[in-house]
Design a protein around this motif. Structure first.
Motif, PDB file in Angstrom:
ATOM      1  N   GLN A   9      22.364  62.552  28.194  1.00 10.91           N
ATOM      2  CA  GLN A   9      21.661  62.709  29.469  1.00 10.91           C
ATOM      3  C   GLN A   9      20.686  61.558  29.672  1.00 10.91           C
ATOM      4  O   GLN A   9      20.589  61.003  30.776  1.00 10.91           O
ATOM      5  CB  GLN A   9      20.924  64.057  29.498  1.00 10.91           C
ATOM      6  CG  GLN A   9      20.351  64.409  30.843  1.00 10.91           C
ATOM      7  CD  GLN A   9      21.433  64.704  31.862  1.00 10.91           C
ATOM      8  OE1 GLN A   9      22.420  65.335  31.560  1.00 10.91           O
ATOM      9  NE2 GLN A   9      21.240  64.241  33.071  1.00 10.91           N
ATOM     10  N   SER A  10      19.986  61.166  28.626  1.00  4.97           N
ATOM     11  CA  SER A  10      19.059  60.043  28.692  1.00  4.97           C
ATOM     12  C   SER A  10      19.804  58.745  29.002  1.00  4.97           C
ATOM     13  O   SER A  10      19.341  57.924  29.805  1.00  4.97           O
ATOM     14  CB  SER A  10      18.304  59.916  27.374  1.00  4.97           C
ATOM     15  OG  SER A  10      17.532  58.751  27.344  1.00  4.97           O
ATOM     16  N   LEU A  11      20.943  58.556  28.374  1.00  8.78           N
ATOM     17  CA  LEU A  11      21.758  57.370  28.616  1.00  8.78           C
ATOM     18  C   LEU A  11      22.233  57.327  30.067  1.00  8.78           C
ATOM     19  O   LEU A  11      22.227  56.274  30.711  1.00  8.78           O
ATOM     20  CB  LEU A  11      22.945  57.357  27.651  1.00  8.78           C
ATOM     21  CG  LEU A  11      23.804  56.103  27.608  1.00  8.78           C
ATOM     22  CD1 LEU A  11      22.956  54.874  27.292  1.00  8.78           C
ATOM     23  CD2 LEU A  11      24.894  56.264  26.555  1.00  8.78           C
ATOM     24  N   SER A  31      21.431  54.952  35.551  1.00  6.96           N
ATOM     25  CA  SER A  31      21.043  55.104  36.946  1.00  6.96           C
ATOM     26  C   SER A  31      19.838  54.223  37.274  1.00  6.96           C
ATOM     27  O   SER A  31      19.811  53.556  38.317  1.00  6.96           O
ATOM     28  CB  SER A  31      20.727  56.572  37.224  1.00  6.96           C
ATOM     29  OG  SER A  31      20.291  56.735  38.536  1.00  6.96           O
ATOM     30  N   ARG A  32      18.827  54.204  36.404  1.00  7.44           N
ATOM     31  CA  ARG A  32      17.636  53.387  36.630  1.00  7.44           C
ATOM     32  C   ARG A  32      17.959  51.899  36.674  1.00  7.44           C
ATOM     33  O   ARG A  32      17.387  51.146  37.451  1.00  7.44           O
ATOM     34  CB  ARG A  32      16.600  53.634  35.532  1.00  7.44           C
ATOM     35  CG  ARG A  32      15.747  54.848  35.746  1.00  7.44           C
ATOM     36  CD  ARG A  32      14.518  54.839  34.853  1.00  7.44           C
ATOM     37  NE  ARG A  32      14.765  54.459  33.476  1.00  7.44           N
ATOM     38  CZ  ARG A  32      15.027  55.308  32.488  1.00  7.44           C
ATOM     39  NH1 ARG A  32      15.093  56.605  32.715  1.00  7.44           N
ATOM     40  NH2 ARG A  32      15.229  54.881  31.258  1.00  7.44           N
ATOM     41  N   LEU A  33      18.898  51.485  35.795  1.00  4.33           N
ATOM     42  CA  LEU A  33      19.268  50.068  35.738  1.00  4.33           C
ATOM     43  C   LEU A  33      20.232  49.673  36.849  1.00  4.33           C
ATOM     44  O   LEU A  33      20.489  48.489  37.054  1.00  4.33           O
ATOM     45  CB  LEU A  33      19.883  49.744  34.372  1.00  4.33           C
ATOM     46  CG  LEU A  33      18.945  49.859  33.176  1.00  4.33           C
ATOM     47  CD1 LEU A  33      19.703  49.671  31.877  1.00  4.33           C
ATOM     48  CD2 LEU A  33      17.821  48.830  33.284  1.00  4.33           C
ATOM     49  N   GLY A  34      20.790  50.638  37.539  1.00  2.14           N
ATOM     50  CA  GLY A  34      21.700  50.361  38.635  1.00  2.14           C
ATOM     51  C   GLY A  34      23.037  49.793  38.186  1.00  2.14           C
ATOM     52  O   GLY A  34      23.624  48.960  38.879  1.00  2.14           O
ATOM     53  N   LEU A  35      23.524  50.229  37.038  1.00  2.00           N
ATOM     54  CA  LEU A  35      24.805  49.724  36.538  1.00  2.00           C
ATOM     55  C   LEU A  35      25.967  50.286  37.349  1.00  2.00           C
ATOM     56  O   LEU A  35      25.933  51.434  37.801  1.00  2.00           O
ATOM     57  CB  LEU A  35      24.999  50.124  35.065  1.00  2.00           C
ATOM     58  CG  LEU A  35      24.031  49.505  34.055  1.00  2.00           C
ATOM     59  CD1 LEU A  35      24.312  50.050  32.670  1.00  2.00           C
ATOM     60  CD2 LEU A  35      24.138  47.991  34.060  1.00  2.00           C
ATOM     61  N   ALA A  36      26.983  49.475  37.519  1.00  2.00           N
ATOM     62  CA  ALA A  36      28.202  49.940  38.189  1.00  2.00           C
ATOM     63  C   ALA A  36      28.916  50.932  37.285  1.00  2.00           C
ATOM     64  O   ALA A  36      28.738  50.922  36.055  1.00  2.00           O
ATOM     65  CB  ALA A  36      29.111  48.754  38.498  1.00  2.00           C
ATOM     66  N   GLN A  37      29.757  51.769  37.868  1.00  2.00           N
ATOM     67  CA  GLN A  37      30.421  52.824  37.092  1.00  2.00           C
ATOM     68  C   GLN A  37      31.317  52.269  35.992  1.00  2.00           C
ATOM     69  O   GLN A  37      31.448  52.882  34.943  1.00  2.00           O
ATOM     70  CB  GLN A  37      31.224  53.737  38.006  1.00  2.00           C
ATOM     71  CG  GLN A  37      30.354  54.623  38.846  1.00  2.00           C
ATOM     72  CD  GLN A  37      31.147  55.697  39.564  1.00  2.00           C
ATOM     73  OE1 GLN A  37      32.354  55.777  39.441  1.00  2.00           O
ATOM     74  NE2 GLN A  37      30.445  56.528  40.326  1.00  2.00           N
ATOM     75  N   GLU A  38      31.927  51.103  36.208  1.00  3.34           N
ATOM     76  CA  GLU A  38      32.843  50.560  35.200  1.00  3.34           C
ATOM     77  C   GLU A  38      32.135  49.756  34.110  1.00  3.34           C
ATOM     78  O   GLU A  38      32.727  49.435  33.090  1.00  3.34           O
ATOM     79  CB  GLU A  38      33.943  49.714  35.859  1.00  3.34           C
ATOM     80  CG  GLU A  38      33.459  48.482  36.591  1.00  3.34           C
ATOM     81  CD  GLU A  38      32.984  48.767  38.009  1.00  3.34           C
ATOM     82  OE1 GLU A  38      32.431  47.835  38.601  1.00  3.34           O
ATOM     83  OE2 GLU A  38      33.137  49.878  38.526  1.00  3.34           O
ATOM     84  N   GLU A  39      30.852  49.444  34.315  1.00  5.99           N
ATOM     85  CA  GLU A  39      30.102  48.697  33.302  1.00  5.99           C
ATOM     86  C   GLU A  39      29.770  49.612  32.119  1.00  5.99           C
ATOM     87  O   GLU A  39      29.400  50.771  32.292  1.00  5.99           O
ATOM     88  CB  GLU A  39      28.806  48.145  33.885  1.00  5.99           C
ATOM     89  CG  GLU A  39      29.003  47.013  34.862  1.00  5.99           C
ATOM     90  CD  GLU A  39      27.681  46.445  35.321  1.00  5.99           C
ATOM     91  OE1 GLU A  39      27.064  45.689  34.537  1.00  5.99           O
ATOM     92  OE2 GLU A  39      27.262  46.790  36.433  1.00  5.99           O
ATOM     93  N   GLU A  40      29.899  49.049  30.924  1.00  8.28           N
ATOM     94  CA  GLU A  40      29.622  49.824  29.714  1.00  8.28           C
ATOM     95  C   GLU A  40      28.183  49.644  29.269  1.00  8.28           C
ATOM     96  O   GLU A  40      27.595  48.573  29.422  1.00  8.28           O
ATOM     97  CB  GLU A  40      30.566  49.414  28.581  1.00  8.28           C
ATOM     98  CG  GLU A  40      31.966  49.903  28.766  1.00  8.28           C
ATOM     99  CD  GLU A  40      32.809  49.753  27.514  1.00  8.28           C
ATOM    100  OE1 GLU A  40      32.249  49.457  26.439  1.00  8.28           O
ATOM    101  OE2 GLU A  40      34.026  49.941  27.628  1.00  8.28           O
ATOM    102  N   MET A  41      27.660  50.718  28.695  1.00  6.64           N
ATOM    103  CA  MET A  41      26.325  50.694  28.098  1.00  6.64           C
ATOM    104  C   MET A  41      26.424  51.533  26.835  1.00  6.64           C
ATOM    105  O   MET A  41      26.767  52.709  26.900  1.00  6.64           O
ATOM    106  CB  MET A  41      25.291  51.275  29.058  1.00  6.64           C
ATOM    107  CG  MET A  41      23.898  51.318  28.505  1.00  6.64           C
ATOM    108  SD  MET A  41      22.789  52.037  29.737  1.00  6.64           S
ATOM    109  CE  MET A  41      21.259  51.339  29.218  1.00  6.64           C
ATOM    110  N   GLU A  42      26.144  50.897  25.712  1.00  6.07           N
ATOM    111  CA  GLU A  42      26.246  51.562  24.407  1.00  6.07           C
ATOM    112  C   GLU A  42      27.622  52.190  24.202  1.00  6.07           C
ATOM    113  O   GLU A  42      27.751  53.306  23.689  1.00  6.07           O
ATOM    114  CB  GLU A  42      25.137  52.604  24.234  1.00  6.07           C
ATOM    115  CG  GLU A  42      23.741  51.991  24.205  1.00  6.07           C
ATOM    116  CD  GLU A  42      22.662  53.014  23.895  1.00  6.07           C
ATOM    117  OE1 GLU A  42      22.971  54.080  23.322  1.00  6.07           O
ATOM    118  OE2 GLU A  42      21.499  52.732  24.206  1.00  6.07           O
ATOM    119  N   GLY A  43      28.654  51.469  24.633  1.00  4.45           N
ATOM    120  CA  GLY A  43      30.024  51.905  24.394  1.00  4.45           C
ATOM    121  C   GLY A  43      30.576  52.912  25.381  1.00  4.45           C
ATOM    122  O   GLY A  43      31.659  53.453  25.174  1.00  4.45           O
TER     123      GLY A  43
END
Length: 119
Positions: free
Chosen positions: A88-90, A95-107
């Motif tokens: 949930q935190s991830l 959302s805060r960073l405004g990443l696109a849906q296809e961009e990965e964050m921590e895998g």
């Protein structure tokens, strides 16, 4: 009589519960500790169904075994809650960073993160 109806309802509910757990077990969605606990409960139910008086008392679970099962269940529940909070935190960070849906964050991309969170 109400007691016979109640017993019938309890038996039916138990059968549905076992059918559900069997299906979840077949789909490999249960962890090893939960499977072990489920099989222990099945064994205990078999003992209760048989003539329990003819069996030695050692086949029944003692208080320390029951306590240990409860502790393990609590630890698994707490670990699952912590993992859910982490996902949930991830999701909130994404959302805060405004990443696109296809961009990965921590895998995880948005879809895999959402799917993992809700499973």
């Amino acid at each position: 009589s109400p007691s016979i109806l109640r017993k019938t309802n309890i038996t039916r509910a138990t059968d549905y519960f076992h059918a559900y757990l069997k299906k979840v077990d077949q789909l490999d969605l249960l962890n090893e500790a939960t499977i072990k606990e489920y099989h222990t409960l099945l064994d205990m139910e078999d003992i209760d169904d048989d003539d329990a008086k003819s069996r030695p008392a050692t086949t029944r679970m003692n208080q320390s075994q029951i306590r240990e099962m409860k502790i393990q269940r609590f630890q698994r529940k707490r670990a699952a809650s912590q993992k859910q909070a982490q996902f949930q935190s991830l999701l909130q960070r994404r959302s805060r960073l405004g990443l696109a849906q296809e961009e990965e964050m921590e895998g995880h991309d948005f879809e895999s993160l959402s799917r993992t969170l809700y499973i």
